[in-house]
Enzyme design. Structure first.
Site, PDB file in Angstrom:
ATOM      1  N   ASP A  48       7.079  22.819  -8.018  1.00  0.00           N
ATOM      2  CA  ASP A  48       7.265  21.977  -9.390  1.00  0.00           C
ATOM      3  C   ASP A  48       5.984  21.772 -10.059  1.00  0.00           C
ATOM      4  OD1 ASP A  48       6.778  20.047  -7.861  1.00  0.00           O
ATOM      5  OD2 ASP A  48       8.611  18.788  -8.779  1.00  0.00           O
ATOM      6  N   SER A  49       4.870  22.304  -9.360  1.00  0.00           N
ATOM      7  CA  SER A  49       3.525  21.922  -9.953  1.00  0.00           C
ATOM      8  C   SER A  49       3.494  22.923 -11.131  1.00  0.00           C
ATOM      9  CB  SER A  49       2.328  22.301  -8.655  1.00  0.00           C
ATOM     10  OG  SER A  49       2.508  23.897  -8.344  1.00  0.00           O
ATOM     11  N   ASP A  87      10.999  24.458  -5.240  1.00  0.00           N
ATOM     12  CA  ASP A  87      10.946  22.950  -5.188  1.00  0.00           C
ATOM     13  C   ASP A  87      12.464  22.697  -6.030  1.00  0.00           C
ATOM     14  OD1 ASP A  87       8.979  21.619  -3.809  1.00  0.00           O
ATOM     15  OD2 ASP A  87       7.740  21.933  -5.757  1.00  0.00           O
ATOM     16  N   LYS A 117      12.499  22.943  -0.965  1.00  0.00           N
ATOM     17  CA  LYS A 117      11.651  21.780  -0.482  1.00  0.00           C
ATOM     18  C   LYS A 117      12.153  20.398  -1.458  1.00  0.00           C
ATOM     19  CE  LYS A 117       7.194  21.612  -1.845  1.00  0.00           C
ATOM     20  NZ  LYS A 117       6.947  20.440  -2.684  1.00  0.00           N
ATOM     21  N   GLU A 119      11.210  16.194  -1.702  1.00  0.00           N
ATOM     22  CA  GLU A 119      10.172  15.198  -1.535  1.00  0.00           C
ATOM     23  C   GLU A 119      10.771  13.992  -1.097  1.00  0.00           C
ATOM     24  OE1 GLU A 119       7.364  14.678  -4.929  1.00  0.00           O
ATOM     25  OE2 GLU A 119       7.106  16.667  -4.994  1.00  0.00           O
ATOM     26  N   GLU A 186       0.898  16.071   1.895  1.00  0.00           N
ATOM     27  CA  GLU A 186       0.140  16.234   0.923  1.00  0.00           C
ATOM     28  C   GLU A 186      -0.829  14.947   0.825  1.00  0.00           C
ATOM     29  OE1 GLU A 186       1.768  17.373  -2.883  1.00  0.00           O
ATOM     30  OE2 GLU A 186      -0.103  16.864  -3.978  1.00  0.00           O
TER      31      GLU A 186
END
Ligand code: KIV
EC number: 2.1.2.11
Length: 285
Positions: A48-49, A87, A117, A119, A186
């Protein structure tokens, strides 16, 4: 030439056991994914970057499930022989399990991702467990988790204090126990990332977390200096400067169009002389 096959989660675990680093890069569209696959990357992350590097937002928060599905589908078309992780965007896995699984299903069925993925640590372990029990491979993401940037108070290195270190280690163990097959670490201190990597059977994939992780991930646009004028951050190594190449190429095109050097006869198509004659007749100068 033998067609290469996409990695599997089992092979990634074996790579960790054998000490073979796993390479991961983000990609968000057909050409970037295709080039990454041709370059021999192990895993592609449709991160999602893309909110930052493709859409120009200052965080990943505005990225929607529709955005992720669209970009995942394009990346999968470009790299059908690569393991592709997508993501789950901001707050799409904190509501009901039903809503979460619907999002997961979209990324896999419409997007074509092989894994998702998420978080977060122990607080999302039950969700990770439910997704893996539904047969979907999950990658965890700990340390600096960009979807919580406002809660973390900015993009800061994580795991400097012993309390933070304890918490990160227990979160990593919770996510592993919940069934994740890998965890992105990260901006975690080198020492802690190495320690966590030793404690887990599943591979860790580091970004800004030192060389002792079981693999590394970088953002495509950072690694290639694509679209950003700012100097790379400390943990990024720029392996090329395609932003400069693109700017120079477009600049040359602008110059040649203005001076009528482009298109040259080589780039043009011609009709037979008799048709030219017919069209222009006497009017031809
Ligand atoms: O969204 C992303 O690109 C990521 C990487 C930075 C790991 O999560």
């Amino acid at each position: 030439m033998e067609q290469r096959k996409a990695l599997t989660t089992t092979k990634m675990r074996k790579m960790k056991q054998d000490g073979v680093p796993i390479t991961m890069i983000t990609a968000y569209d057909y050409p970037s994914a295709r080039l990454a696959e041709e370059a021999g990357i192990d895993v592609i992350l449709v991160g999602d970057s893309l909110g930052n590097v493709v859409d120009g937002y200052d965080s990943t928060l505005p990225v929607t499930m529709d955005d992720m599905v669209y970009h995942t589908r394009a990346a999968v078309r470009g790299a059908s022989r690569t393991f592709i992780v997508a993501d789950m965007p901001f707050l799409t896995y904190h509501g009901s399990l039903d809503a979460t699984l619907k999002g997961v299903a979209r990324l896999m069925q419409e997007g074509g991702a092989k894994a998702v993925k998420l978080e977060g640590g122990a607080e999302i372990a039950a969700t990770v467990k439910a997704i893996t029990e539904a047969g979907v491979p999950v990658v965890g993401h700990l340390g600096l988790t960009p979807q919580s940037v406002h809660q973390l108070g900015g993009f800061r290195v994580q795991g400097r204090s012993s309390e933070q270190a304890e918490k990160l280690l227990s979160d990593a163990k919770a996510i592993e126990a919940a069934g994740a097959f890998a965890i992105v670490l990260e901006l975690v201190t080198d020492e802690l990332a190495a320690w966590i990597s030793k404690q887990l059977a599943i591979p860790t994939i580091g970004i800004g977390s030192g060389v002792q992780c079981d693999g590394q991930v970088l953002v495509y646009h950072d690694l290639l200096q694509y679209g950003s004028d700012s100097a790379p951050r400390k943990f990024v190594k720029a392996y090329a400067n395609i932003g400069e190449t693109i700017r120079a190429g477009i600049g040359e095109y602008v110059k040649e169009v203005k001076s009528r050097a482009f298109p040259s006869p080589d780039h043009s198509f011609h009709m037979d002389n008799d048709v030219v004659q017919y069209l222009y007749g006497d009017k031809e100068e």
